[in-house]
Every structure is written in structure tokens, then in C-alpha cells.
Design a protein around this motif. Structure first.
Motif, mmCIF file in Angstrom:
data_model
loop_
_atom_site.group_PDB
_atom_site.id
_atom_site.type_symbol
_atom_site.label_atom_id
_atom_site.label_comp_id
_atom_site.label_asym_id
_atom_site.label_seq_id
_atom_site.Cartn_x
_atom_site.Cartn_y
_atom_site.Cartn_z
ATOM 1 N N PHE A 284 0.805 -1.222 0.000
ATOM 2 C CA PHE A 284 0.000 0.000 0.000
ATOM 3 C C PHE A 284 0.844 1.280 0.000
ATOM 4 C CE2 PHE A 284 -2.406 -3.224 2.413
ATOM 5 C CZ PHE A 284 -3.516 -3.317 1.591
ATOM 6 N N ARG B 36 -12.600 16.127 -2.778
ATOM 7 C CA ARG B 36 -12.409 14.675 -2.931
ATOM 8 C C ARG B 36 -13.405 14.035 -1.963
ATOM 9 N NH1 ARG B 36 -6.885 13.055 -0.974
ATOM 10 N NH2 ARG B 36 -6.250 13.601 -3.086
ATOM 11 N N TYR C 11 -11.873 6.528 9.665
ATOM 12 C CA TYR C 11 -11.514 6.573 11.090
ATOM 13 C C TYR C 11 -12.601 5.945 11.955
ATOM 14 C CZ TYR C 11 -7.868 9.621 9.410
ATOM 15 O OH TYR C 11 -6.780 10.105 8.722
ATOM 16 N N THR D 137 -13.070 6.191 -4.347
ATOM 17 C CA THR D 137 -13.566 4.917 -3.811
ATOM 18 C C THR D 137 -13.112 3.780 -4.725
ATOM 19 O OG1 THR D 137 -15.547 3.693 -3.170
ATOM 20 C CG2 THR D 137 -15.791 5.147 -5.053
ATOM 21 N N ARG E 39 -5.692 0.616 6.407
ATOM 22 C CA ARG E 39 -5.942 -0.249 5.241
ATOM 23 C C ARG E 39 -6.299 -1.660 5.701
ATOM 24 N NH1 ARG E 39 -5.283 4.358 3.966
ATOM 25 N NH2 ARG E 39 -7.493 4.177 4.313
HETATM 26 P P1 FDA Z 1 -15.315 -0.130 0.615
HETATM 27 O O1 FDA Z 1 -14.587 -0.132 1.917
HETATM 28 O O2 FDA Z 1 -16.755 -0.482 0.613
HETATM 29 O O3 FDA Z 1 -14.522 -1.077 -0.370
HETATM 30 C C1 FDA Z 1 -14.987 -1.405 -1.674
HETATM 31 C C2 FDA Z 1 -14.035 -2.421 -2.286
HETATM 32 O O4 FDA Z 1 -12.750 -1.829 -2.455
HETATM 33 C C3 FDA Z 1 -13.756 -3.648 -1.399
HETATM 34 O O5 FDA Z 1 -14.727 -4.629 -1.598
HETATM 35 C C4 FDA Z 1 -12.400 -4.059 -1.886
HETATM 36 O O6 FDA Z 1 -12.482 -4.756 -3.102
HETATM 37 C C5 FDA Z 1 -11.718 -2.745 -2.170
HETATM 38 N N1 FDA Z 1 -10.981 -2.247 -0.989
HETATM 39 C C6 FDA Z 1 -11.331 -1.217 -0.176
HETATM 40 N N2 FDA Z 1 -10.405 -1.025 0.764
HETATM 41 C C7 FDA Z 1 -9.451 -1.944 0.556
HETATM 42 C C8 FDA Z 1 -8.229 -2.248 1.200
HETATM 43 N N3 FDA Z 1 -7.803 -1.564 2.263
HETATM 44 N N4 FDA Z 1 -7.485 -3.270 0.717
HETATM 45 C C9 FDA Z 1 -7.895 -3.980 -0.358
HETATM 46 N N5 FDA Z 1 -9.038 -3.733 -1.021
HETATM 47 C C10 FDA Z 1 -9.808 -2.742 -0.568
HETATM 48 N N6 FDA Z 1 -10.393 8.583 4.208
HETATM 49 C C11 FDA Z 1 -10.466 9.596 5.114
HETATM 50 O O7 FDA Z 1 -11.088 9.447 6.169
HETATM 51 N N7 FDA Z 1 -9.844 10.794 4.839
HETATM 52 C C12 FDA Z 1 -9.181 11.029 3.679
HETATM 53 O O8 FDA Z 1 -8.647 12.125 3.484
HETATM 54 C C13 FDA Z 1 -9.119 9.976 2.717
HETATM 55 N N8 FDA Z 1 -8.474 10.143 1.516
HETATM 56 C C14 FDA Z 1 -8.622 9.193 0.529
HETATM 57 C C15 FDA Z 1 -8.126 9.414 -0.746
HETATM 58 C C16 FDA Z 1 -8.363 8.495 -1.760
HETATM 59 C C17 FDA Z 1 -7.857 8.782 -3.146
HETATM 60 C C18 FDA Z 1 -9.102 7.293 -1.481
HETATM 61 C C19 FDA Z 1 -9.409 6.294 -2.562
HETATM 62 C C20 FDA Z 1 -9.538 7.054 -0.203
HETATM 63 C C21 FDA Z 1 -9.291 7.965 0.817
HETATM 64 N N9 FDA Z 1 -9.728 7.711 2.111
HETATM 65 C C22 FDA Z 1 -9.737 8.750 3.024
HETATM 66 C C23 FDA Z 1 -10.114 6.335 2.526
HETATM 67 C C24 FDA Z 1 -11.615 6.102 2.396
HETATM 68 O O9 FDA Z 1 -12.305 6.848 3.362
HETATM 69 C C25 FDA Z 1 -11.957 4.609 2.588
HETATM 70 O O10 FDA Z 1 -11.591 4.204 3.868
HETATM 71 C C26 FDA Z 1 -11.325 3.681 1.579
HETATM 72 O O11 FDA Z 1 -11.313 4.237 0.308
HETATM 73 C C27 FDA Z 1 -12.074 2.325 1.486
HETATM 74 O O12 FDA Z 1 -13.406 2.532 1.146
HETATM 75 P P2 FDA Z 1 -14.028 2.288 -0.326
HETATM 76 O O13 FDA Z 1 -14.667 3.547 -0.752
HETATM 77 O O14 FDA Z 1 -13.034 1.760 -1.249
HETATM 78 O O15 FDA Z 1 -15.232 1.266 -0.075
#
Ligand code: FDA
Length: 319
Positions: free
Chosen positions: A32, A181, A187, A238, A301
Motif C-alpha cells: 500500500f 475529494r 476513522y 472509492t 488499510r
Molecule cells: P469499501 O470499503 O466499501 O470497499 C470497496 C471495495 O474496495 C472492497 O470490496 C475491496 O475490493 C476494495 N478495498 C477497499 N479497501 C481496501 C483495502 N484496504 N485493501 C484492499 N481492497 C480494498 N479517508 C479519510 O477518512 N480521509 C481522507 O482524506 C481519505 N483520503 C482518501 C483518498 C483516496 C484517493 C481514497 C481512494 C480514499 C481515501 N480515504 C480517506 C479512505 C476512504 O475513506 C476509505 O476508507 C477507503 O477508500 C475504502 O473505502 P471504499 O470507498 O473503497 O469502499
């Protein structure tokens, strides 16, 4: 259950000491994290750019407690901005305000962000302010607002769909013309402040996506800049295919051009999805974290996906 455990561990100093000294942990974390040095991160950004993918560089660190450390962290971001310019990369930077002093001295944090924004201005680059725990939400928005009032337009801010307050926060900034974004939120938050159930977070995410598209429309749908550094109004951050599909359909139904939004993903997650979105003609930006303070980021993560814990353990058995 596991999510809560890892989010608690992300703040535990004893666990940080134990885990970061354990060799296999870095091997697992490096899935990561682009590397411990800026040079390693720049190499990753170059590779992403060659695949048609934009980047945002994040020098890892948070909750700094000393002025010297906060100033040093700000200098690291400025060095990254210089390097982006020198290597002609299609990248901007992301910053956590607690890393540059917000948690203990808001005035120092303002001085630091001002220095970073000045540096970014000189190379026409852009800075996105990450959003942290909800005890910092008001202060983070206040610093963002202050920066805009100082005349810096090259700054955006992250909002989290899990917080009940987010629609109101976004609307309160819409008049200024805000580049956002949108993420779900990473958290540990109490149910008084954030949706505890995933399906409610998902539905909030879709609702906020639609809101950001409307804001973009009201601002004449600003596009991604030609050098790939200044993002459009909505950055949909996301890896959730259903959220991405909702955004795509909604944007199409509103006639939003593809480069009037961008999809954003984290380094090391869903590389297949990154390529798919690029092939469909959308700007895609990958968040590229680097540096030696990788522990809390890595724990978040792990918290997001229990399968990652097995990934960590498999590295243990390979050790
Ligand atoms: P969800 O958790 O539902 O995951 C959807 C799918 O994505 C999963 O089924 C899996 O396939 C894949 N996936 C998600 N997380 C994974 C992981 N750790 N390892 C492997 N696969 C995974 N948060 C915050 O609080 N403050 C911030 O400033 C930011 N900044 C930020 C920037 C960017 C560019 C991204 C993409 C994300 C953030 N985040 C963040 C993190 C965000 O809040 C969130 O925790 C993660 O993106 C995981 O959520 P998803 O939206 O992916 O959905």
C-alpha cells in the motif's frame, strides 16, 4: 469487530513500536506504500503516468506534536512539489493538517499550509487537504476557508460520506467554488457523528456524489487541467464498483464531460479498476503515500478489509 480493533491499534504507540520493528510488517505494508523515500514514490508516479494515470503524493505522517516536526513535514511537502515540477510529473500533493501542526497550534498550521500553497502556486500545482478524525473536522474546514480567503485557489479538501454533517459542510463552501475529494471515511467515529452501517454510508456517498455534480454544473463544469495537476470539482475517491457505477450514470445523465470529474483510488488497491476507468476515458488519480511513518496508514488499510489481515499473516509465515 476487526475494523474497530485495527483502528484502535492505529493509535496505540506500543503496537506501533512492536509492529514496525517486525520485518514482515513492512513487506505487507509495502503493498500500500510506494516506498520510504521520495525517490521511490517518484518512480511509482512515473510508472502510473506512463499508464495514463494521474497521482497525488502523500508524505506520510500525522498528529505531529512539536513545532520543529511540523515545519519539517511542511518542508517535505514543498520538496515533493519541487520534484514533481523537476520531473514534469502529472501529479499534485495531499496533506494532513495534523502533520503540519493543526493538532497543537492552529496558527503554525496556517503558516505551514501558506508556505506549501505558495510553493505550489509557483509551479501551478494543487494541494488537497485530507480529512482526519471528526475532532479535527471544524478546524480543518476553518483552515481551508482561511486559505481561500487569503486568495489561494489551488487548494481542495476531502469530505467523508460517513459523517452526518457532510452535505451541510459541502454546501457551506459551494459558493466559494470548492474542489472536493469525496471518500467514505476511514476513522473510528461514534454513532452520534457517523453512520454506523455500511449501507447508509454507501447511500450517503451516492447522495453527495449527486450534490457535487450539481455544484460542478453550477460552476460551469470546470475540467481537469491539461497538465493533470488541478482536479475538476468532484474527485470520486472509492474502490467500490457500485459507487463508481452510480457516479458514471449520474454524470452521463447530467451531460457532464468525462474530464469534469475524476476517479481516485489508493495505491495498491484495485489496479484492474484503475485501468478499466482509464480505458473508458475518465481521469484517474492514484493516491501515492510514501515515507517512514507508514504505521497508522497501514492499520487503516487493514481495518478496511479483513482479508488484508491474512495477507499480513501470510507474510509472517513466509518470514
Ligand atoms: P469499501 O470499503 O466499501 O470497499 C470497496 C471495495 O474496495 C472492497 O470490496 C475491496 O475490493 C476494495 N478495498 C477497499 N479497501 C481496501 C483495502 N484496504 N485493501 C484492499 N481492497 C480494498 N479517508 C479519510 O477518512 N480521509 C481522507 O482524506 C481519505 N483520503 C482518501 C483518498 C483516496 C484517493 C481514497 C481512494 C480514499 C481515501 N480515504 C480517506 C479512505 C476512504 O475513506 C476509505 O476508507 C477507503 O477508500 C475504502 O473505502 P471504499 O470507498 O473503497 O469502499
Amino acid at each position: 469487530m476487526l475494523r474497530t480493533l485495527f483502528l484502535l491499534l492505529s493509535k496505540a504507540f506500543w503496537a506501533q513500536r512492536m509492529i514496525t520493528r517486525w520485518g514482515p510488517a513492512w513487506r505487507a505494508a509495502s503493498r500500500f506504500i510506494a516506498g520510504e523515500t521520495l525517490a521511490e514514490a517518484l518512480k511509482v508516479v512515473g510508472e502510473l503516468n506512463s499508464r495514463g494515470i494521474l497521482a497525488t503524493l502523500d508524505h506520510l505522517g500525522e498528529n505531529t506534536t512539536h513545532a520543529d516536526a511540523a515545519r519539517l513535514a511542511a518542508e517535505e511537502v514543498m520538496t515533493a512539489l519541487d520534484a514533481i515540477q523537476a520531473h514534469e510529473l502529472r501529479a499534485n500533493v495531499s496533506v494532513k493538517l495534523s502533520q503540519i501542526g493543526l493538532a497543537f497550534d492552529e496558527q503554525l498550521c496556517r503558516e505551514n499550509i501558506k508556505g506549501i500553497l505558495e510553493k505550489a502556486l509557483r509551479s501551478e500545482n494543487f494541494v488537497c487537504i485530507d480529512m482526519e478524525d471528526s475532532f479535527l473536522t471544524d478546524a480543518t474546514i476553518a483552515v481551508y476557508r482561511w486559505a481561500r480567503q487569503q486568495g489561494y485557489d489551488n487548494v481542495g479538501i476531502v469530505f467523508q460520506a460517513y459523517l452526518y454533517r457532510t452535505a451541510i459542510d459541502i454546501q457551506s463552501l459551494a459558493e466559494m467554488g470548492v474542489r472536493v475529494r469525496l471518500c467514505k471515511g476511514a476513522y473510528k467515529e461514534p454513532p452520534e457523528r457517523a453512520y454506523p452501517r455500511k449501507r447508509d454510508v454507501d447511500s450517503s456517498f451516492d447522495h453527495l456524489t449527486a450534490l457535487l455534480f450539481e455544484i460542478s454544473e453550477s460552476q460551469g463544469m470546470p475540467r481537469l487541467s491539461a497538465d493533470g495537476r488541478v482536479p475538476p470539482v468532484p474527485g470520486i475517491a472509492t474502490h467500490d464498483a457500485a459507487r463508481i457505477e452510480y457516479a458514471r450514470r449520474r454524470a452521463d445523465s447530467m451531460g457532464l464531460p468525462r474530464d469534469a470529474l475524476e476517479f481516485q483510488l489508493l495505491y495498491g488497491i484495485r489496479r484492474d479498476l484503475q485501468s478499466q476507468l482509464v480505458a473508458q476515458g475518465y481521469p484517474v488519480r492514484v493516491y501515492v503515500p510514501y515515507g517512514s511513518h507508514w504505521y497508522p496508514y497501514f492499520m487503516r488499510r487493514l481495518a478496511e478489509r479483513p482479508a488484508n489481515v491474512w495477507f499480513l499473516l501470510s507474510n509472517f509465515f513466509r518470514a
